[in-house]
Motif scaffolding. Sequence first.
Motif, PDB file in Angstrom:
ATOM      1  N   ILE A 124     -43.619 -43.087   0.814  1.00 52.51           N
ATOM      2  CA  ILE A 124     -42.803 -42.796  -0.367  1.00 52.51           C
ATOM      3  C   ILE A 124     -43.074 -43.818  -1.478  1.00 52.51           C
ATOM      4  O   ILE A 124     -43.166 -43.456  -2.643  1.00 52.51           O
ATOM      5  N   THR A 125     -43.203 -45.092  -1.100  1.00 49.24           N
ATOM      6  CA  THR A 125     -43.344 -46.104  -2.146  1.00 49.24           C
ATOM      7  C   THR A 125     -44.756 -46.191  -2.723  1.00 49.24           C
ATOM      8  O   THR A 125     -44.930 -46.266  -3.926  1.00 49.24           O
ATOM      9  N   ASN A 126     -45.780 -46.130  -1.855  1.00 45.22           N
ATOM     10  CA  ASN A 126     -47.124 -46.275  -2.460  1.00 45.22           C
ATOM     11  C   ASN A 126     -48.198 -45.402  -1.815  1.00 45.22           C
ATOM     12  O   ASN A 126     -49.381 -45.736  -1.868  1.00 45.22           O
ATOM     13  N   HIS A 127     -47.790 -44.300  -1.192  1.00 43.20           N
ATOM     14  CA  HIS A 127     -48.754 -43.335  -0.643  1.00 43.20           C
ATOM     15  C   HIS A 127     -49.757 -43.974   0.298  1.00 43.20           C
ATOM     16  O   HIS A 127     -50.954 -43.693   0.230  1.00 43.20           O
ATOM     17  N   THR A 128     -49.238 -44.836   1.143  1.00 43.14           N
ATOM     18  CA  THR A 128     -50.134 -45.431   2.128  1.00 43.14           C
ATOM     19  C   THR A 128     -49.491 -45.338   3.508  1.00 43.14           C
ATOM     20  O   THR A 128     -48.482 -44.663   3.686  1.00 43.14           O
ATOM     21  N   GLY A 129     -50.113 -45.965   4.489  1.00 44.19           N
ATOM     22  CA  GLY A 129     -49.558 -45.930   5.846  1.00 44.19           C
ATOM     23  C   GLY A 129     -50.044 -44.720   6.630  1.00 44.19           C
ATOM     24  O   GLY A 129     -50.918 -43.963   6.189  1.00 44.19           O
ATOM     25  N   LEU A 130     -49.465 -44.580   7.809  1.00 38.49           N
ATOM     26  CA  LEU A 130     -49.989 -43.590   8.766  1.00 38.49           C
ATOM     27  C   LEU A 130     -49.594 -42.145   8.458  1.00 38.49           C
ATOM     28  O   LEU A 130     -50.077 -41.219   9.100  1.00 38.49           O
ATOM     29  N   LEU A 131     -48.722 -41.949   7.475  1.00 35.98           N
ATOM     30  CA  LEU A 131     -48.436 -40.565   7.058  1.00 35.98           C
ATOM     31  C   LEU A 131     -49.402 -40.120   5.966  1.00 35.98           C
ATOM     32  O   LEU A 131     -49.483 -38.941   5.648  1.00 35.98           O
ATOM     33  N   ALA A 132     -50.137 -41.077   5.402  1.00 34.36           N
ATOM     34  CA  ALA A 132     -51.014 -40.786   4.270  1.00 34.36           C
ATOM     35  C   ALA A 132     -52.409 -40.363   4.715  1.00 34.36           C
ATOM     36  O   ALA A 132     -53.373 -40.523   3.980  1.00 34.36           O
ATOM     37  N   THR A 133     -52.503 -39.844   5.896  1.00 34.87           N
ATOM     38  CA  THR A 133     -53.802 -39.469   6.441  1.00 34.87           C
ATOM     39  C   THR A 133     -53.590 -38.385   7.487  1.00 34.87           C
ATOM     40  O   THR A 133     -52.465 -38.093   7.877  1.00 34.87           O
ATOM     41  N   THR A 134     -54.662 -37.792   7.922  1.00 33.04           N
ATOM     42  CA  THR A 134     -54.594 -36.943   9.110  1.00 33.04           C
ATOM     43  C   THR A 134     -55.985 -36.913   9.736  1.00 33.04           C
ATOM     44  O   THR A 134     -56.986 -37.025   9.026  1.00 33.04           O
ATOM     45  N   SER A 135     -56.003 -36.797  11.047  1.00 35.54           N
ATOM     46  CA  SER A 135     -57.293 -36.824  11.735  1.00 35.54           C
ATOM     47  C   SER A 135     -58.063 -35.543  11.495  1.00 35.54           C
ATOM     48  O   SER A 135     -57.470 -34.469  11.383  1.00 35.54           O
ATOM     49  N   ALA A 136     -59.358 -35.655  11.437  1.00 35.09           N
ATOM     50  CA  ALA A 136     -60.189 -34.470  11.209  1.00 35.09           C
ATOM     51  C   ALA A 136     -61.431 -34.530  12.090  1.00 35.09           C
ATOM     52  O   ALA A 136     -62.550 -34.319  11.637  1.00 35.09           O
ATOM     53  N   MET A 137     -61.196 -34.844  13.362  1.00 34.00           N
ATOM     54  CA  MET A 137     -62.310 -34.914  14.320  1.00 34.00           C
ATOM     55  C   MET A 137     -62.690 -33.491  14.691  1.00 34.00           C
ATOM     56  O   MET A 137     -61.832 -32.732  15.140  1.00 34.00           O
ATOM     57  N   SER A 138     -63.940 -33.159  14.498  1.00 33.44           N
ATOM     58  CA  SER A 138     -64.306 -31.755  14.674  1.00 33.44           C
ATOM     59  C   SER A 138     -65.760 -31.611  15.109  1.00 33.44           C
ATOM     60  O   SER A 138     -66.501 -32.591  15.176  1.00 33.44           O
ATOM     61  N   GLY A 139     -66.149 -30.396  15.413  1.00 33.18           N
ATOM     62  CA  GLY A 139     -67.536 -30.146  15.765  1.00 33.18           C
ATOM     63  C   GLY A 139     -67.762 -28.658  15.983  1.00 33.18           C
ATOM     64  O   GLY A 139     -66.843 -27.928  16.374  1.00 33.18           O
ATOM     65  N   LEU A 140     -68.953 -28.209  15.662  1.00 27.98           N
ATOM     66  CA  LEU A 140     -69.325 -26.810  15.866  1.00 27.98           C
ATOM     67  C   LEU A 140     -70.566 -26.802  16.738  1.00 27.98           C
ATOM     68  O   LEU A 140     -71.581 -27.412  16.369  1.00 27.98           O
ATOM     69  N   LEU A 141     -70.483 -26.140  17.892  1.00 25.02           N
ATOM     70  CA  LEU A 141     -71.591 -26.219  18.837  1.00 25.02           C
ATOM     71  C   LEU A 141     -71.980 -24.841  19.345  1.00 25.02           C
ATOM     72  O   LEU A 141     -71.135 -23.936  19.450  1.00 25.02           O
ATOM     73  N   SER A 142     -73.256 -24.720  19.692  1.00 19.65           N
ATOM     74  CA  SER A 142     -73.744 -23.458  20.248  1.00 19.65           C
ATOM     75  C   SER A 142     -73.515 -23.447  21.758  1.00 19.65           C
ATOM     76  O   SER A 142     -73.223 -24.480  22.372  1.00 19.65           O
ATOM     77  N   LEU A 143     -73.730 -22.286  22.337  1.00 18.32           N
ATOM     78  CA  LEU A 143     -73.571 -22.144  23.787  1.00 18.32           C
ATOM     79  C   LEU A 143     -74.542 -23.070  24.530  1.00 18.32           C
ATOM     80  O   LEU A 143     -74.158 -23.757  25.484  1.00 18.32           O
ATOM     81  N   ALA A 144     -75.777 -23.106  24.075  1.00 13.48           N
ATOM     82  CA  ALA A 144     -76.764 -23.960  24.741  1.00 13.48           C
ATOM     83  C   ALA A 144     -76.336 -25.417  24.646  1.00 13.48           C
ATOM     84  O   ALA A 144     -76.487 -26.185  25.602  1.00 13.48           O
ATOM     85  N   GLN A 145     -75.774 -25.803  23.515  1.00 13.58           N
ATOM     86  CA  GLN A 145     -75.385 -27.207  23.345  1.00 13.58           C
ATOM     87  C   GLN A 145     -74.251 -27.601  24.287  1.00 13.58           C
ATOM     88  O   GLN A 145     -74.262 -28.695  24.836  1.00 13.58           O
ATOM     89  N   ILE A 146     -73.275 -26.708  24.483  1.00 10.92           N
ATOM     90  CA  ILE A 146     -72.174 -27.118  25.381  1.00 10.92           C
ATOM     91  C   ILE A 146     -72.603 -27.033  26.840  1.00 10.92           C
ATOM     92  O   ILE A 146     -72.021 -27.665  27.695  1.00 10.92           O
ATOM     93  N   GLN A 147     -73.621 -26.249  27.108  1.00  4.14           N
ATOM     94  CA  GLN A 147     -74.019 -26.137  28.518  1.00  4.14           C
ATOM     95  C   GLN A 147     -74.955 -27.260  28.935  1.00  4.14           C
ATOM     96  O   GLN A 147     -75.128 -27.509  30.120  1.00  4.14           O
ATOM     97  N   GLN A 148     -75.510 -27.959  27.935  1.00  4.42           N
ATOM     98  CA  GLN A 148     -76.477 -28.995  28.316  1.00  4.42           C
ATOM     99  C   GLN A 148     -75.778 -30.222  28.892  1.00  4.42           C
ATOM    100  O   GLN A 148     -76.374 -30.994  29.602  1.00  4.42           O
ATOM    101  N   ASN A 149     -74.502 -30.411  28.561  1.00  2.00           N
ATOM    102  CA  ASN A 149     -73.795 -31.520  29.202  1.00  2.00           C
ATOM    103  C   ASN A 149     -72.360 -31.150  29.558  1.00  2.00           C
ATOM    104  O   ASN A 149     -71.502 -31.040  28.710  1.00  2.00           O
ATOM    105  N   THR A 150     -72.137 -30.942  30.841  1.00  2.00           N
ATOM    106  CA  THR A 150     -70.779 -30.728  31.341  1.00  2.00           C
ATOM    107  C   THR A 150     -70.617 -31.633  32.556  1.00  2.00           C
ATOM    108  O   THR A 150     -71.595 -32.032  33.175  1.00  2.00           O
ATOM    109  N   THR A 151     -69.349 -31.922  32.892  1.00  2.00           N
ATOM    110  CA  THR A 151     -69.119 -32.813  34.026  1.00  2.00           C
ATOM    111  C   THR A 151     -69.330 -32.079  35.346  1.00  2.00           C
ATOM    112  O   THR A 151     -69.551 -32.665  36.373  1.00  2.00           O
TER     113      THR A 151
END
Length: 607
Positions: free
Chosen positions: A346-373
């Motif tokens: 509210i006071t200066n548009h900072t802190g942990l409310l002033a952001t949001t995570s944007a961890m992302s990725g777009l992968l093909s079928l071959a890419q996800i199949q090349q490494n699974t546990t």
Amino acid sequence: ERSDYVIIGGGTAGLTIAARLSEDPNVTVTVIEAGEDRTSDVEVLAPNLLTSLYSNPKYDWNYRTIPQVNANNHVLAHPRGKQLGGSSAINFLWWTHASQQDINNWGLLGNPNWSWNALQPFYRRSESYVQPSRKTVEDLDTGYIDPALHGQDGPVLNTFADIYLPFDEAWPRTYRALGLPPSSDPRDGLALGGYTNLINMDPKTRSRSYAATTYMRGAENRPNFKVITGAHVQRITFVDSGKRPRATGALYSTNGTTHQVKARKEVILSAGAFGSPQLLELSGIGNPDILKKYGIEILVANKNVGENLQDHAYVPIGYEVKEPGLFTLDDFANETLFNEEYEKYITNHTGLLATTSAMSGLLSLAQIQQNTTDDPLDLSKSIESICPDTKKTHTQTHLRPPHPSSQHDLLCASIDTEAIVQEFAFPSGINPQLSNDSSKLFLASTPGNFFSMQGVLEHPFSRGSVHIQSSDASEYPRIDPNYLSHPLDIKVLEAIALHLQAVAQTKPLSKLLVDGGRKYQPGYYALNASNVEGWVRDNLQSEYHPCGTAAMLPKEKGGVVDEKFRVYGVDGLRVVDASVFPLIPRANLQTLVYAVAERAVEFLREG
Ligand SMILES: Cc1cc2nc3c(=O)[nH]c(=O)nc-3n(C[C@H](O)[C@H](O)[C@H](O)COP(=O)(O)OP(=O)(O)OC[C@H]3O[C@@H](n4cnc5c(N)ncnc54)[C@H](O)[C@@H]3O)c2cc1C
């Protein structure tokens, strides 16, 4: 009340169209919106307050699906923005783009002049990319961005958050370690890989940049631009002079009183993927059996209305986070800490409310199949039985554009090349058993600090529907996404879930998780080839991307509107919002909604 254009729904598409049309001082526009103006509400503006909006009637329609028979009869809540800006006011702020093939497919389905290239100027028109600092580029590893590909002077600002957590820094490096960095800037409609998303945030105020604070802000003082809020549209009105019915306006209610608004030129229906088909049916355009059942006079018989519902479904996995000192959103349960962060925002548009995570990725079928546990699931038999001759179909669709291909053919044709999954993560727990309550879904069920990963099925084969279940506009329609009704969707989600586990166990992300990503949030457990199907069915969630319910297609192929969004069988009425998407694209929908709305403005100006 009378104006040239009446726009039903002041959401993402509706405000874009209204603002653009009113650039011409000789054109008058009226927007009718059921919700209110929340443009100065901190809950809407502060990026990390976004989940507090869900289920709250001030902001959210709070729809629910019917029990999903292929997902252990779970009911899924479906938030939809009920306020100026619509769902752009409550979304996760991720600024992502469809693939070239996604949009080219729209053309191949029989929509003349629809292609990735044809849509580019309209994408660019809506967006302004704001270059982050060099430190942010380094920390979030965002050197993949090619500024030349991005719009530079559109109203909606997008950039990278400059306040971030160790998870955000670890994420792109983990995909690098897996050999899956972005191959180029995904804005090119081609790149695959794991990366940090852009978010639609104004970097000066660290606040949500969305349809109401951008398009509407620029137009609201024009005398030819009018917005009526708190106005629930009941139906579209028509004159039926014998030839073809013509839309003349709409009836709406405010505080129990009914009013009429009239359009001299056209009515534009932009009430979203649930609201638009509902209003078409209430206005007599739809499947005659459904209309008759609720005593609605048939104006245009079209069984396609409300069909073809598509959505992005996902499977989540949660992990315990290494203590001490690693902040996650779960810590906001601590009132003192939350209040401190709120004060900072509210006071200066900072802190942990002033952001949001944007961890992302777009992968093909071959890419996800090349490494699974686990042993990778062999999907080749399932794919062969559903797409018997993938290569041949692929060649055919490219030899004879616009080939009247079916959606099925097109999905098969690109199954090896397109993104099969969007992987993303939240620095918090989620409680998948509470899919029917979006106010609790994004909270862990037990105290602690968690990290959750989600794998989204990008190009589903399942199709659902949305139809009225009353002639009363205030009664919600029956929403049946029919998740997992296609066997391949389940198989692919299984492979996706196993890949998420491999990501969690890869450094540097694994170093932030207990036991190197092997200790699950309570309620989760290790997945393998034998238990993963049960997990998918019991924990399925929605990324809240419904679309396709008033599809832009030739009528005989399931269409409700033509390639210029004109509703079949009537004059003076277009649908413009996510309902017109004939095929769901990869990633998140908002940039495509803005682009489609910008293109609609060109069509409207042509008359
Ligand atoms: C929770 C959530 C998270 C999302 N996250 C992302 C994301 O991070 N990135 C992304 O790209 N996309 C995201 N999306 C999707 C994206 O925001 C939507 O697809 C897009 O905003 C839809 O735009 P629209 O114009 O079709 O509908 P909306 O923006 O929903 O607009 C419809 C408008 O019509 C109004 N309306 C409906 N019925 C009536 C009626 N009868 N009378 C009057 N008004 C009416 C509504 O109140 C609303 O304002 C998310 C969506 C949700 C719900």
